[in-house]
Design a protein around this motif. Structure first.
Motif, mmCIF file in Angstrom:
data_model
loop_
_atom_site.group_PDB
_atom_site.id
_atom_site.type_symbol
_atom_site.label_atom_id
_atom_site.label_comp_id
_atom_site.label_asym_id
_atom_site.label_seq_id
_atom_site.Cartn_x
_atom_site.Cartn_y
_atom_site.Cartn_z
ATOM 1 N N ALA A 33 0.902 3.703 -15.529
ATOM 2 C CA ALA A 33 -0.288 3.026 -15.031
ATOM 3 C C ALA A 33 -1.372 2.960 -16.091
ATOM 4 O O ALA A 33 -2.193 2.056 -16.096
ATOM 5 C CB ALA A 33 -0.819 3.748 -13.798
ATOM 6 N N SER A 34 -1.403 3.905 -16.977
ATOM 7 C CA SER A 34 -2.409 3.893 -18.021
ATOM 8 C C SER A 34 -1.816 4.455 -19.296
ATOM 9 O O SER A 34 -0.803 5.154 -19.273
ATOM 10 C CB SER A 34 -3.632 4.721 -17.603
ATOM 11 O OG SER A 34 -3.251 6.051 -17.337
ATOM 12 N N ALA A 35 -2.455 4.174 -20.416
ATOM 13 C CA ALA A 35 -1.872 4.541 -21.689
ATOM 14 C C ALA A 35 -1.683 6.039 -21.828
ATOM 15 O O ALA A 35 -0.748 6.493 -22.477
ATOM 16 C CB ALA A 35 -2.766 4.031 -22.818
ATOM 17 N N ARG A 99 3.889 7.485 -12.188
ATOM 18 C CA ARG A 99 4.581 6.935 -13.348
ATOM 19 C C ARG A 99 5.316 5.647 -12.965
ATOM 20 O O ARG A 99 5.777 5.491 -11.822
ATOM 21 C CB ARG A 99 5.632 7.909 -13.881
ATOM 22 C CG ARG A 99 5.114 9.196 -14.475
ATOM 23 C CD ARG A 99 4.528 8.991 -15.866
ATOM 24 N NE ARG A 99 4.417 10.249 -16.575
ATOM 25 C CZ ARG A 99 3.424 11.119 -16.448
ATOM 26 N NH1 ARG A 99 2.442 10.854 -15.597
ATOM 27 N NH2 ARG A 99 3.395 12.239 -17.145
ATOM 28 N N THR A 100 5.467 4.762 -13.923
ATOM 29 C CA THR A 100 6.401 3.649 -13.801
ATOM 30 C C THR A 100 7.350 3.708 -14.982
ATOM 31 O O THR A 100 6.957 4.065 -16.101
ATOM 32 C CB THR A 100 5.683 2.293 -13.786
ATOM 33 O OG1 THR A 100 5.033 2.086 -15.035
ATOM 34 C CG2 THR A 100 4.667 2.207 -12.659
ATOM 35 N N ALA A 113 5.014 -1.784 -12.873
ATOM 36 C CA ALA A 113 3.588 -1.469 -12.832
ATOM 37 C C ALA A 113 3.237 -0.933 -11.456
ATOM 38 O O ALA A 113 3.937 -1.201 -10.472
ATOM 39 C CB ALA A 113 2.755 -2.711 -13.146
ATOM 40 N N THR A 114 2.154 -0.193 -11.379
ATOM 41 C CA THR A 114 1.804 0.457 -10.116
ATOM 42 C C THR A 114 1.215 -0.499 -9.091
ATOM 43 O O THR A 114 1.089 -0.134 -7.922
ATOM 44 C CB THR A 114 0.793 1.590 -10.368
ATOM 45 O OG1 THR A 114 -0.359 1.055 -11.031
ATOM 46 C CG2 THR A 114 1.407 2.687 -11.226
ATOM 47 N N PRO A 265 1.454 -9.800 -8.119
ATOM 48 C CA PRO A 265 2.699 -9.651 -8.870
ATOM 49 C C PRO A 265 3.743 -8.879 -8.067
ATOM 50 O O PRO A 265 3.393 -7.988 -7.290
ATOM 51 C CB PRO A 265 2.248 -8.841 -10.082
ATOM 52 C CG PRO A 265 1.129 -7.981 -9.550
ATOM 53 C CD PRO A 265 0.418 -8.830 -8.534
ATOM 54 N N HIS A 266 4.996 -9.219 -8.253
ATOM 55 C CA HIS A 266 6.068 -8.471 -7.608
ATOM 56 C C HIS A 266 7.241 -8.308 -8.571
ATOM 57 O O HIS A 266 7.366 -9.061 -9.534
ATOM 58 C CB HIS A 266 6.530 -9.148 -6.316
ATOM 59 C CG HIS A 266 7.150 -10.502 -6.519
ATOM 60 N ND1 HIS A 266 6.513 -11.662 -6.155
ATOM 61 C CD2 HIS A 266 8.345 -10.892 -7.036
ATOM 62 C CE1 HIS A 266 7.277 -12.705 -6.433
ATOM 63 N NE2 HIS A 266 8.399 -12.257 -6.978
ATOM 64 N N ALA A 267 8.054 -7.323 -8.286
ATOM 65 C CA ALA A 267 9.256 -7.094 -9.084
ATOM 66 C C ALA A 267 10.376 -7.999 -8.598
ATOM 67 O O ALA A 267 10.441 -8.356 -7.418
ATOM 68 C CB ALA A 267 9.688 -5.637 -8.988
ATOM 69 N N GLN A 268 11.251 -8.374 -9.507
ATOM 70 C CA GLN A 268 12.506 -9.019 -9.124
ATOM 71 C C GLN A 268 13.439 -7.935 -8.590
ATOM 72 O O GLN A 268 13.359 -6.772 -9.002
ATOM 73 C CB GLN A 268 13.138 -9.730 -10.313
ATOM 74 C CG GLN A 268 12.224 -10.746 -10.997
ATOM 75 C CD GLN A 268 11.713 -11.803 -10.047
ATOM 76 O OE1 GLN A 268 10.519 -11.834 -9.718
ATOM 77 N NE2 GLN A 268 12.586 -12.665 -9.570
#
Length: 419
Positions: A33-35, A99-100, A113-114, A265-268
Motif C-alpha cells: 500500500a505504501s513504499a 500487504r499486496t 493494490a489495497t 479499479p478492479h483485479a482481473q
C-alpha cells in the motif's frame, strides 16, 4: 469454509482445478500500500514463540513477525500459482499488517493494490442472512417457519425451515452442481440468470436427506432466503442490503450488482472453471448466477469493517445490527462435517475464527474475526484454482494464522475443497 464457496461443481471440475494455473510464480513480485511496506525479498524469518501460546493469544506484529508473514504468503503464492493477493490483519493492541503481492492483471502486470474492488463470492451469504435476521427481529419472518409459508413449489417445503436453510441443513440439491447449469453458464458467462431459473436446476433433483439431519452446503438455500427477504421487505435484495446494512455500517465500497458491472479499479480474475477447461479471465462474467449466494463486490477496507460487524451483530457506531438474542442464535454453530469447524446461520466458526469465505470463478476471499483477540483477517485474491485439493484462500488463512494465532489455526481438510 471450503463448503461455503461458489465453485460450480465438485468432482471433475474440482479435480481438474488443482494446480493448473500456469502463470509466472508471483511470490517474488510484491507491491504494498505504501513504499515503506514494499516487500521484495524478505529477511529470513525469526521463529515466533508458540510454546506458551494460549487460545486467543495473538502474536505482536513485530518486524520479525511481519517478515515471517511475508515469507509465508509468498510461499503459498509460489506453490499455488496465485497471480495476486492482498492481506489485511488488524488488532487493537498488537499492530497491523497490510500487504499486496503479485499482479492484478497478468497481461498488463498491473500490481495488486489495497483499493481494488474484488468479487467476494459466498461472503454474500453473510449479508443475505443478516438481512433475513433483521426481518426476524421485526417479526416478519420466523426462523422455524417452513419455507413453504413464503415460497411455493419447494420440494419438502412444508418441512424445511428457514433456520435449516440458513444452517445448510435443508437437504436441497445445490443448483450450481447441476451439469446443465454448468454448461449454460460456461457457454455464455455474460448471460443473466433469474432466481427462478437457478431454483429450477435444483428442484429437478431429488431431495438429498430429511431436513435437519445432515449438513450439506447448498447455494439453493440462499436463493430461497433472498426471495424471502424480497417478499417480506418489499424491496429488491440489493436495495434492502444497501439501505439496512451497508449504509449504516459505512461500507460505501460494497455493492450488490444487478449485472456484470464491476467498478474500477478492479483485479482481473482467473479460473479454469470454463467450457474448455482452459484458463480464462472472468472479470466480465455476470455473477447473477450466484445472486443471494455470491454476487457481491467489496474492498479490503470495507471487509475490515464487516468482519467485526457480522461477528458481533453490532454496527461500528455501537448500535445493534441484529438483536443480541438473534445474534446468539446465529453464532450457535453445530459441527459441519469435519472437526474444529461449525456452521451457524450464514456464518462459520473455524477454530475460533468467525466469518465466511468466498469463491467464484476467478476470485476468492476470506473475512474472519477472532473475538478473543479482537483480530480481523481479510484475504483477497484473483484466482479460484485449487492447489492439491485446497482452495488458495484457505491456504493463505492457514499459513497466516499458524504464525499469529498458533492455537487458533484456520485450517480445513483439503478433501473438502471444491464446493
Amino acid at each position: 469454509m471450503a463448503h461455503s464457496t461458489e465453485r460450480l461443481r465438485r468432482g471433475a471440475v474440482a479435480a481438474a482445478a488443482a494446480g493448473m494455473l500456469v502463470v509466472p510464480a508471483a511470490g517474488g513480485v510484491a507491491a504494498s500500500a505504501s513504499a515503506d511496506t514494499t516487500v521484495t525479498s524478505p529477511t529470513p524469518p525469526s521463529p515466533t514463540d508458540t510454546a506458551t501460546a494460549s487460545p486467543g493469544q495473538f502474536q505482536t506484529l513485530t518486524p520479525a513477525v511481519e517478515n515471517e508473514l511475508d515469507a509465508a504468503v509468498q510461499q503459498v503464492m509460489r506453490e499455488a500459482h496465485v497471480p495476486g493477493v492482498t492481506v489485511g490483519l488488524w488488532t487493537p493492541d498488537k499492530g497491523q499488517y497490510v500487504r499486496t503481492f503479485g499482479v492484478a492483471d497478468l497481461s498488463t502486470k498491473q500490481p495488486m493494490a489495497t483499493d481494488l474492488y474484488m468479487r467476494i463470492g459466498s461472503e454474500t451469504k453473510t449479508f443475505t442472512v443478516t438481512a433475513l435476521l433483521q426481518l426476524v427481529d421485526q417479526g416478519k419472518v420466523g426462523l422455524d417457519d417452513p419455507i413453504g409459508k413464503y415460497i411455493g413449489g419447494v420440494p419438502n417445503g412444508d418441512k424445511i425451515t428457514i433456520r435449516q436453510l440458513a444452517e445448510m441443513r435443508s437437504g436441497l440439491f445445490n443448483y450450481s452442481e447441476d451439469p446443465g447449469f454448468f454448461k449454460a453458464l460456461t457457454s455464455n458467462p455474460q448471460a443473466p440468470f433469474t432466481p427462478q431459473q437457478l431454483l429450477a436446476y435444483s428442484f429437478k433433483h431429488p431431495v438429498m436427506f430429511a431436513p435437519g439431519t445432515q449438513f450439506f452446503y447448498s447455494n439453493t438455500n440462499l436463493i430461497l432466503l433472498g426471495l424471502v427477504v424480497e417478499k417480506e421487505s418489499g424491496q429488491p435484495l440489493g436495495t434492502y442490503i444497501k439501505n439496512n446494512i451497508l449504509t449504516p455500517a459505512g461500507m460505501n465500497q460494497t455493492l450488490f450488482p444487478t449485472g456484470n458491472e464491476f467498478p474500477q479499479p478492479h483485479a482481473q480474475g482467473y479460473t479454469n472453471q470454463t467450457a474448455t477447461g482452459k484458463i480464462e479471465d472472468t472479470a466480465s462474467w455476470n455473477p447473477s448466477w450466484a445472486w443471494a449466494a455470491g454476487a457481491m463486490i467489496s474492498t479490503l477496507n470495507d471487509l475490515r469493517t464487516w468482519a467485526p460487524t457480522v461477528a458481533t451483530g453490532t454496527f461500528p457506531n455501537g448500535t445493534r445490527m441484529i438483536s443480541a438474542a438473534t445474534q446468539a442464535q446465529r453464532l450457535t454453530t453445530p459441527p459441519s462435517t469435519f472437526p474444529g469447524a461449525g456452521y451457524g446461520l450464514g456464518i462459520f466458526d473455524v477454530q475460533g475464527w468467525i466469518g465466511h469465505n468466498g469463491s467464484l470463478p476467478g476470485y476468492e476471499s476470506l473475512t474472519i474475526y477472532l473475538p478473543s483477540a479482537k483480530a480481523t483477517l481479510v484475504v483477497l485474491l484473483n484466482t479460484d484454482i485449487t492447489h492439491a485439493g485446497s482452495e488458495p484462500s484457505t491456504l493463505f488463512g492457514e499459513a497466516i494464522t499458524k504464525i499469529v494465532t498458533p492455537n487458533n489455526v484456520f485450517a480445513l481438510p483439503a478433501q473438502h475443497a471444491g464446493r
